[in-house]
Design a protein around this motif. Structure first.
Motif, short mmCIF file in Angstrom:
data_model
loop_
_atom_site.label_atom_id
_atom_site.label_comp_id
_atom_site.label_asym_id
_atom_site.label_seq_id
_atom_site.Cartn_x
_atom_site.Cartn_y
_atom_site.Cartn_z
N ALA A 55 0.83 -1.21 0.00
CA ALA A 55 0.00 0.00 0.00
C ALA A 55 0.86 1.25 0.00
CB ALA A 55 -0.91 0.01 1.23
N ARG A 56 0.30 2.29 -0.58
CA ARG A 56 0.99 3.58 -0.58
C ARG A 56 -0.04 4.71 -0.61
NH1 ARG A 56 4.30 3.97 -6.08
NH2 ARG A 56 2.33 4.05 -7.18
N LYS A 57 0.35 5.82 0.02
CA LYS A 57 -0.54 6.98 0.07
C LYS A 57 -0.59 7.66 -1.29
CE LYS A 57 1.41 8.41 4.31
NZ LYS A 57 1.85 9.47 5.19
N ARG A 58 -1.69 8.30 -1.58
CA ARG A 58 -1.82 9.10 -2.79
C ARG A 58 -1.93 10.58 -2.42
NH1 ARG A 58 -3.65 6.79 -7.42
NH2 ARG A 58 -4.58 8.82 -7.88
N GLU A 59 -1.89 11.41 -3.44
CA GLU A 59 -2.00 12.84 -3.12
C GLU A 59 -3.41 13.37 -3.21
OE1 GLU A 59 1.25 14.67 -5.22
OE2 GLU A 59 2.56 13.97 -3.57
N ASP A 60 -4.29 12.53 -3.81
CA ASP A 60 -5.70 12.96 -3.91
C ASP A 60 -6.56 12.06 -3.00
OD1 ASP A 60 -5.67 10.55 -5.16
OD2 ASP A 60 -5.89 11.34 -7.20
N ARG A 61 -7.84 12.03 -3.23
CA ARG A 61 -8.72 11.24 -2.36
C ARG A 61 -9.16 9.93 -3.02
NH1 ARG A 61 -10.34 13.28 2.19
NH2 ARG A 61 -12.46 12.44 2.17
N LYS A 62 -8.49 9.60 -4.13
CA LYS A 62 -8.83 8.38 -4.85
C LYS A 62 -8.40 7.13 -4.10
CE LYS A 62 -8.58 8.85 -9.70
NZ LYS A 62 -7.77 8.69 -10.91
N LEU A 63 -9.17 6.07 -4.30
CA LEU A 63 -8.78 4.76 -3.77
C LEU A 63 -8.65 3.83 -4.97
CD1 LEU A 63 -11.44 4.50 -0.93
CD2 LEU A 63 -8.98 4.95 -0.62
N ARG A 64 -7.52 3.11 -5.04
CA ARG A 64 -7.39 2.11 -6.10
C ARG A 64 -7.07 0.78 -5.45
NH1 ARG A 64 -3.79 4.24 -11.02
NH2 ARG A 64 -2.26 4.64 -9.37
N PHE A 65 -7.79 -0.25 -5.88
CA PHE A 65 -7.63 -1.58 -5.31
C PHE A 65 -7.31 -2.58 -6.41
CE2 PHE A 65 -10.92 0.51 -2.67
CZ PHE A 65 -10.35 0.39 -1.41
N PHE A 66 -6.43 -3.52 -6.10
CA PHE A 66 -6.15 -4.61 -7.04
C PHE A 66 -5.91 -5.86 -6.22
CE2 PHE A 66 -3.51 -7.43 -9.55
CZ PHE A 66 -4.06 -7.34 -10.82
N SER A 67 -6.56 -6.96 -6.60
CA SER A 67 -6.31 -8.22 -5.89
C SER A 67 -5.70 -9.24 -6.84
CB SER A 67 -7.62 -8.78 -5.34
OG SER A 67 -7.41 -10.11 -4.92
N MET A 68 -4.60 -9.83 -6.43
CA MET A 68 -3.97 -10.88 -7.25
C MET A 68 -4.84 -12.14 -7.25
SD MET A 68 0.02 -10.19 -6.22
CE MET A 68 0.73 -11.50 -7.24
N ASN A 69 -5.82 -12.21 -6.36
CA ASN A 69 -6.74 -13.34 -6.34
C ASN A 69 -7.89 -13.15 -7.33
OD1 ASN A 69 -5.72 -12.86 -3.32
ND2 ASN A 69 -5.84 -15.04 -3.76
N PHE A 70 -8.11 -11.90 -7.72
CA PHE A 70 -9.18 -11.61 -8.70
C PHE A 70 -8.60 -10.72 -9.79
CE2 PHE A 70 -11.29 -12.02 -4.51
CZ PHE A 70 -12.09 -13.12 -4.77
N GLU A 71 -7.50 -11.20 -10.40
CA GLU A 71 -6.79 -10.38 -11.39
C GLU A 71 -7.70 -9.92 -12.53
OE1 GLU A 71 -3.04 -10.68 -12.72
OE2 GLU A 71 -2.15 -11.60 -10.94
N HIS A 72 -8.63 -10.81 -12.90
CA HIS A 72 -9.50 -10.50 -14.04
C HIS A 72 -10.35 -9.25 -13.78
CE1 HIS A 72 -11.88 -12.96 -11.29
NE2 HIS A 72 -12.95 -12.40 -11.82
N LEU A 73 -10.52 -8.88 -12.54
CA LEU A 73 -11.32 -7.68 -12.24
C LEU A 73 -10.52 -6.39 -12.46
CD1 LEU A 73 -13.16 -8.83 -8.97
CD2 LEU A 73 -14.02 -8.88 -11.31
N GLY A 74 -9.20 -6.53 -12.57
CA GLY A 74 -8.36 -5.36 -12.81
C GLY A 74 -8.35 -4.40 -11.63
#
Ligand code: GLA
Length: 387
Positions: A55-74
């Motif tokens: 995990a890493r902080k961003r400069e805006d209020r966006k959240l981005r998620f990615f799971s290697m268990n559900f790669e197809h979801l991007g």
């Protein structure tokens, strides 16, 4: 694993500069099932398998998620300004729920995050992959933003988010076992006041084997909430004539003398399980302390019978796994674990019997149920950490 997730993080999000890596375990409950919302005792332990995260902080209020268990979801995007449960958000409702719960508990999350997860707990197995995701998320928030949230509070926030954001009326066991896990120890937790004690698990010459039924279940859609309501109604009926706070306050004898206050026969059986299972858990921990592992195993078996006949949360898959396990020499105890209705069983098996156990239970399960079970020899691990 740290290298793997940071490498993938860079692939997914462009680079991994400033990203930190974390882990939270899964859990298995050794005994004390469906007692945690009845003011009773539980005896779970954290596992060495669990959820890895970068995990890493961003400069805006966006959240981005990615799971290697559900790669197809991007990459799944959201925002701190949109912390609402949404069906289409899928698994990200768990981390989002924790972020929402942090806000409700007065912790400010100042900026968005990029998060990548990689879990090695089989999904839907009943080893609490969702609570593991909740606790790793809480740990990330606490560490990245210097919030100093205690592990016990992480457990409570995780449960709060599961109850109020994800709509599952679960007890505290899973989140507590994960947040407070200690290597080679199970946690004897009194859910009426959250007092607890670590108990070393020294299984000289035996292993903990998890048998996964591969029957998929969703807690939300299961009868979990219905059982909970049945217990609440039974408690109210008993309370009409007796001053108790929870079913966990009753001994077996006390229950037998007041049980007819519970009008409905099925509901009486649910309450009986809650009372007897709590007392069984207390006895099991005493047996373990006295090094009487045979008695511990016997109480595990009795726990399964009660979950099968009185609480009725096992089903053909879990019963087949457990009842086959009971026929094998070298099985000290075997029972379903977790919510039930699918998921997995936990067995204590002597070292020399583990191979035969996997072969025999596996073959019999396939022949009766029609698809394979999976087996994991597990070890007891610690709570969340930074890698
Ligand atoms: C699920 C819940 C727990 C507990 C168990 C049953 O795992 O999340 O709180 O109630 O079922 O013991």
């Amino acid at each position: 694993m740290k290298d793997i997730i940071l490498k993938k993080f860079a692939e997914v999000y462009g680079d991994a500069e400033g990203a930190r890596a974390f882990f939270a375990p899964g859990r298995v409950n050794l005994i004390g099932e469906h007692t945690d919302y009845n003011g009773g005792h539980v005896f779970p332990c954290a596992l060495t398998i669990g959820t890895y995260a970068a995990a890493r902080k961003r400069e805006d209020r966006k959240l981005r998620f990615f799971s290697m268990n559900f790669e197809h979801l991007g990459v799944i995007e959201s925002s701190l300004d949109d912390l609402e449960p949404r069906r289409e958000a899928g698994w990200t409702n768990y981390p989002k729920g924790v972020m929402w719960a942090f806000g409700k508990k007065g912790y400010e999350i100042p900026c968005g995050l990029d998060i990548l997860l990689n879990g090695n707990i089989p999904n839907g197995s009943g080893l609490s992959s969702s609570a593991s995701v909740e606790i790793v998320t809480g740990y990330i928030l606490s560490e990245l933003f210097g919030l100093g949230v205690s592990n016990q509070d992480l457990a409570l926030i995780g449960q709060f988010s599961e109850n109020n954001f994800n709509g599952v009326n679960c007890g505290i066991m899973d989140q507590f076992a994960i947040a407070m896990g200690k290597k080679d120890n199970a946690i004897f937790l009194d859910t009426s006041d959250l007092s607890y004690e670590y108990a070393p698990i020294r299984l000289d010459g035996a292993k903990i084997v998890i048998s996964c039924s591969n029957k998929k279940r969703g807690l939300g859609s299961s009868k979990y909430n219905e059982r909970r309501e049945e217990c609440e109604t039974a408690l109210q009926e008993i309370q009409a004539g007796m001053g108790i706070n929870t079913l966990g306050d009753l001994t077996e004898e006390q229950f037998e003398s007041v049980k007819m206050a519970v009008k409905d026969e099925d509901r009486r059986k649910r309450a009986k399980h809650a009372v007897y299972e709590n007392q069984r858990t207390i006895k099991a921990v005493a047996a373990l302390k006295a090094n009487d592992i045979a008695l511990f195993g016997k109480l595990m078996n009795e726990s399964h019978v009660s979950l099968r006949d009185d609480y009725e949360v096992t089903g053909e898959e879990l019963d087949t796994l457990v009842e086959t396990a009971w026929t094998i020499d070298g099985v000290i105890g075997s029972r379903m674990t977790g919510a039930g209705f699918g998921g997995c069983t936990v067995s204590i098996v002597k070292d020399e019997a583990v191979d035969e156990f996997i072969k025999k239970v596996g073959e019999h399960y396939k022949s009766v149920i029609g698809y394979e079970a999976d087996f994991y020899v597990v070890e007891i691990g610690s709570g969340p950490c930074e890698l």
